[in-house]
Design an enzyme around this catalytic site. Structure first.
Site, mmCIF file in Angstrom:
data_model
loop_
_atom_site.group_PDB
_atom_site.id
_atom_site.type_symbol
_atom_site.label_atom_id
_atom_site.label_comp_id
_atom_site.label_asym_id
_atom_site.label_seq_id
_atom_site.Cartn_x
_atom_site.Cartn_y
_atom_site.Cartn_z
ATOM 1 N N SER A 19 0.956 -1.422 -0.038
ATOM 2 C CA SER A 19 0.015 0.042 0.045
ATOM 3 C C SER A 19 0.901 1.378 -0.024
ATOM 4 O O SER A 19 2.061 1.538 1.031
ATOM 5 C CB SER A 19 -1.156 -0.119 0.962
ATOM 6 O OG SER A 19 -0.684 1.124 2.047
ATOM 7 N N LYS A 20 0.892 1.862 -0.996
ATOM 8 C CA LYS A 20 1.084 3.567 -0.652
ATOM 9 C C LYS A 20 1.724 4.231 0.674
ATOM 10 O O LYS A 20 2.024 5.099 0.387
ATOM 11 C CB LYS A 20 0.151 4.293 -1.486
ATOM 12 C CG LYS A 20 0.669 5.874 -2.157
ATOM 13 C CD LYS A 20 -0.047 6.272 -3.841
ATOM 14 C CE LYS A 20 0.298 7.249 -3.780
ATOM 15 N NZ LYS A 20 -0.193 8.167 -5.001
ATOM 16 N N ARG A 21 0.192 4.037 1.598
ATOM 17 C CA ARG A 21 -0.039 4.938 2.363
ATOM 18 C C ARG A 21 1.166 4.174 3.423
ATOM 19 O O ARG A 21 1.676 4.570 4.160
ATOM 20 C CB ARG A 21 -1.498 4.433 3.133
ATOM 21 C CG ARG A 21 -1.404 6.007 3.812
ATOM 22 C CD ARG A 21 -3.008 6.179 4.666
ATOM 23 N NE ARG A 21 -3.964 5.191 4.752
ATOM 24 C CZ ARG A 21 -3.984 3.567 4.806
ATOM 25 N NH1 ARG A 21 -2.775 4.179 6.853
ATOM 26 N NH2 ARG A 21 -4.254 2.963 4.772
#
Ligand code: GLU
Length: 556
Positions: free
Chosen positions: A307-309
């Protein structure tokens, strides 16, 4: 009432070319039998991630292994996502990882004769093919507003039927069967009102699984796919005149003569749309390779999508700023791309990874597991195979871009190469260099600018430290070989009441203050500031006599 041709003419009155002219301008490529044409189509969102690189490797290998062509196309049809300088970032990130394009967008403009390679520059081309579909009654303008579409969706929800704009739900689909509607359409176009162009799908809405027509599509990773008929009247040209991904993909990959479309598996659900669009335009489908999502083992021990986050390692910037060698990242990605790569590498330790024959059949279709620890291991062995001078040069380039504060490390490149080579030619070579930032820390004790004493003297020898170092300095001869040097330390140890061998101390701890290891650790800390390091004698040879003497002297 307007005919289809008249409607098309009204919407797109002046386009410079016909579809046939474009077919001629972008003819079949003259390539050897079996050559593959692949493309990478990143969107300039400012975030280039590991998935892009993973796909790029597949593209690059398939094209270059077969004597084909690999090109870069910028997919900037989603104007909301546009970010300044994002294209430059894409190009430089991919170049850093040694992704070699033959054609497409470059920092100095396009190369190749199948361009323009930026989708936002191809408006006329898309409109030409949309116009052809309008002329044939296979597409139509749609004036439904957001509000009307929402109302349709709510009604569909209430009726428990498939959401979307399709036959039975699309007011403008059959404009040519209703005089009043045709008049409305014509006057709204003339008035310059906004509208989208939709495909007039030929699929049967909501057909049962048995009834629906199916198409066989070749997916090189997943085998033959049985794809159901599309029945959605998808938007092909947005209100802004810009095509949707679906339409741009089909038009571009046809005209650019792409043979293999490698893209993430998140596009699988749209495949029915693409099949219908290719058929509507009378074109052959490319071979698809829908690649598996990159997964990692999450904190709870379960597999999850990167996930990017949550995962900085998803961004390619992470590897560049940490200073992973591109060859290591490449090597690692190959191990997750092809299940037989590691075995091949074990048998061919010195071969270039380009010699490995990559196959789509050996790719996982169910999630590729990404593991940073494994990358670090691969990186250690990759760096071990890299010549020390080359490594030094590469570190210098990294530092000048990402960590200029380490400038002093690069003042003497031969000296740096010696440092990097330390212990690498031993019978059991040291594999402790992982990535640039870690290496800077790892070798910091060689440089006064970054040297600090972080560990303290071992308890057993702390009170004798001054005496040990004084004697060491007195007896120090820089030309001693390793054996003579260590005999002197042993002498100091026994003179001061330490066992010459650790095992003697272990047997009779009451007879000694400690053992020779404690004595040499005192020296190690004076010299390197750390209790653990590679061979002290070898380090001193690299440091030089002057630095050895001054480091010891500082502690007296
Ligand atoms: N522009 C698309 C994306 O960034 C590329 C998909 C494709 O390769 O077809 O997801």
């Amino acid at each position: 009432m307007l005919s289809n041709r008249e409607l098309a003419q009204l919407i797109y009155p002046s386009l410079p070319h016909t579809p046939e002219e474009y077919e001629e301008m972008y003819p079949e490529r003259k390539l050897p039998e079996g050559a593959r044409v692949t493309r990478l189509g990143p969107s300039p969102t400012g975030f280039i991630h590991l998935g892009n690189l993973y796909g790029a490797f597949v593209d690059e290998r398939l094209a270059h292994q077969s004597g084909g062509v690999f090109f870069l196309r910028i997919e900037d049809t989603d104007d909301k996502r546009f970010v300044e300088n994002a294209v430059e970032t894409i190009i430089s990130s991919l170049a850093f990882f040694d992704i070699r394009f033959d054609e497409g967008v470059t920092e100095n403009g396009d190369i190749g004769s199948y361009g323009d390679y930026t989708q936002s520059h191809r408006g006329e081309i898309y409109r030409t093919f949309a116009r052809r579909l309008l002329e044939k009654g296979m597409a139509y303008p749609c004036f439904l507003s957001e509000k009307e579409i929402t109302a349709i969706r709510e009604k569909q929800e209430a009726e428990k039927t498939s959401p979307g704009i399709y036959a039975g739900w699309s007011k403008y689909r059959d404009w040519d069967k209703d005089e009043a509607l045709a008049t409305e359409v014509e006057s709204r176009i003339r008035a310059g009102e906004p509208f989208v162009i939709r495909l007039k799908s030929r699929g049967v809405p909501n057909a049962s699984a048995e009834e629906t027509a199916r198409h066989t599509v070749t997916d090189a990773v997943r085998g033959e796919l049985s794809v159901p008929d599309n029945f959605q009247d998808v938007v092909i040209i947005k209100q802004t005149g810009i095509p949707t991904y679906h339409f741009a993909h089909v038009v571009d990959d046809h005209l650019m003569r792409t043979t293999h479309v490698i893209r993430g598996e998140e596009w699988l659900p749209s495949l029915p749309i693409h099949v219908e669009l290719f058929e509507a335009l009378g074109w052959d489908l490319p071979v698809y390779c829908h690649t598996a999502q990159l997964m990692k083992i999450g904190e709870d021990g379960n597999k999850r999508k990167l996930s990017k986050r949550k995962d900085p390692e998803l961004s390619l910037d992470y590897y560049r700023s940490q200073g992973y060698h591109p060859a290591a990242v490449r090597e690692y990605l190959l191990t997750i791309l092809n299940s037989n790569y590691e075995e091949w590498r074990a048998e061919n330790p010195d071969a270039s990874s380009d010699e490995f024959v990559f196959t789509t059949e050996k790719m996982s279709s169910s999630g590729a597991l990404f593991d940073l620890d494994k990358l670090n291991d691969v990186s250690k062995s990759t760096l071990l195979r890299t010549d020390a001078h080359e490594l030094a040069k590469w570190l210098k380039a990294w530092s000048s871009e990402f960590a200029p504060e380490y400038g002093y490390v690069f003042e003497d490149m031969d000296h740096l190469a010696d440092i990097l080579d330390l212990g690498r030619h031993d019978a059991r070579p040291r594999a402790d260099l992982v990535y640039a930032r870690q290496i800077m820390d790892h070798i910091s004790y060689f440089f006064d600018e970054s040297f600090s004493r972080t560990d303290s003297y071992p308890e057993e020898a702390a009170s004798d430290a001054g005496e040990i170092l004084t004697r060491y300095l007195e007896s120090y001869d820089h030309s001693d070989d390793n054996g003579t040097w260590f005999d002197k330390i042993r002498q100091i140890a026994t003179d001061l009441g330490y066992a010459a061998k650790p095992k003697d101390y272990k047997k009779h701890p009451e007879e000694y203050k400690g053992h020779v290891g404690h004595v040499s650790t005192v020296i190690r800390i004076a010299l390197m500031g750390r209790a653990v390091s590679p061979d002290v004698w070898a380090i001193q040879q690299i440091m030089g006599e002057e630095k050895v003497r001054s480091r010891i002297g500082e502690c007296l």
